[in-house]
Write a protein that holds these residues in place. Sequence first.
Motif, PDB file in Angstrom:
ATOM      1  N   ALA A 167       0.837  -1.207   0.000  1.00 15.04           N
ATOM      2  CA  ALA A 167       0.000   0.000   0.000  1.00 15.04           C
ATOM      3  C   ALA A 167       0.869   1.254   0.000  1.00 15.04           C
ATOM      4  O   ALA A 167       0.555   2.238  -0.682  1.00 15.04           O
ATOM      5  CB  ALA A 167      -0.931  -0.004   1.210  1.00 15.04           C
ATOM      6  N   PHE A 168       1.968   1.220   0.748  1.00  9.64           N
ATOM      7  CA  PHE A 168       2.869   2.365   0.797  1.00  9.64           C
ATOM      8  C   PHE A 168       3.479   2.624  -0.586  1.00  9.64           C
ATOM      9  O   PHE A 168       3.505   3.759  -1.063  1.00  9.64           O
ATOM     10  CB  PHE A 168       3.968   2.132   1.839  1.00  9.64           C
ATOM     11  CG  PHE A 168       4.974   3.246   1.879  1.00  9.64           C
ATOM     12  CD1 PHE A 168       4.652   4.487   2.400  1.00  9.64           C
ATOM     13  CD2 PHE A 168       6.250   3.052   1.370  1.00  9.64           C
ATOM     14  CE1 PHE A 168       5.570   5.525   2.411  1.00  9.64           C
ATOM     15  CE2 PHE A 168       7.177   4.076   1.391  1.00  9.64           C
ATOM     16  CZ  PHE A 168       6.839   5.313   1.916  1.00  9.64           C
ATOM     17  N   THR A 169       3.972   1.572  -1.221  1.00  9.67           N
ATOM     18  CA  THR A 169       4.588   1.712  -2.544  1.00  9.67           C
ATOM     19  C   THR A 169       3.580   2.273  -3.552  1.00  9.67           C
ATOM     20  O   THR A 169       3.914   3.145  -4.355  1.00  9.67           O
ATOM     21  CB  THR A 169       5.141   0.355  -3.021  1.00  9.67           C
ATOM     22  OG1 THR A 169       6.101  -0.107  -2.056  1.00  9.67           O
ATOM     23  CG2 THR A 169       5.820   0.462  -4.366  1.00  9.67           C
ATOM     24  N   GLU A 170       2.339   1.799  -3.479  1.00 15.16           N
ATOM     25  CA  GLU A 170       1.289   2.328  -4.359  1.00 15.16           C
ATOM     26  C   GLU A 170       1.034   3.809  -4.092  1.00 15.16           C
ATOM     27  O   GLU A 170       0.839   4.590  -5.030  1.00 15.16           O
ATOM     28  CB  GLU A 170      -0.002   1.526  -4.181  1.00 15.16           C
ATOM     29  CG  GLU A 170       0.066   0.138  -4.764  1.00 15.16           C
ATOM     30  CD  GLU A 170      -1.160  -0.700  -4.473  1.00 15.16           C
ATOM     31  OE1 GLU A 170      -2.170  -0.164  -3.954  1.00 15.16           O
ATOM     32  OE2 GLU A 170      -1.127  -1.908  -4.757  1.00 15.16           O
ATOM     33  N   SER A 171       1.056   4.212  -2.813  1.00 17.93           N
ATOM     34  CA  SER A 171       0.821   5.621  -2.487  1.00 17.93           C
ATOM     35  C   SER A 171       1.956   6.499  -3.004  1.00 17.93           C
ATOM     36  O   SER A 171       1.717   7.627  -3.443  1.00 17.93           O
ATOM     37  CB  SER A 171       0.618   5.822  -0.985  1.00 17.93           C
ATOM     38  OG  SER A 171       1.830   5.768  -0.267  1.00 17.93           O
ATOM     39  N   LEU A 172       3.190   5.989  -2.950  1.00 15.25           N
ATOM     40  CA  LEU A 172       4.324   6.757  -3.499  1.00 15.25           C
ATOM     41  C   LEU A 172       4.139   6.987  -4.993  1.00 15.25           C
ATOM     42  O   LEU A 172       4.331   8.105  -5.484  1.00 15.25           O
ATOM     43  CB  LEU A 172       5.644   6.030  -3.248  1.00 15.25           C
ATOM     44  CG  LEU A 172       6.189   6.011  -1.832  1.00 15.25           C
ATOM     45  CD1 LEU A 172       7.497   5.224  -1.782  1.00 15.25           C
ATOM     46  CD2 LEU A 172       6.397   7.412  -1.285  1.00 15.25           C
TER      47      LEU A 172
END
Length: 89
Positions: free
Chosen positions: A5-10
């Motif tokens: 989820a973090f990588t997608e938000s970046l």
Amino acid sequence: MDREAFTESLTKDGFPEAVVTRKEPNVTMAVHTHPFEAKALILEGELHIVCGDEERLYQVGDVFHLAANKPHSERYGPNGVTYLVGRKE
């Protein structure tokens, strides 16, 4: 937050590919700035960030976000800290 989820938000926020950063235990960095915006996910350990009079503790699963050129100091926990960080100028 989990890593996916973090990588997608970046990606959504226009950050280039993130890198894993490790910092040694019990180290304190004096007030400094970075010429880039940083957004990071804590993977292991803990990190204290002080901006002005406010100190925040970040632990596994927490995300911190610092604007470019924002004065801050950092202190790493007794086991150091490992985080996944995206940086953009």
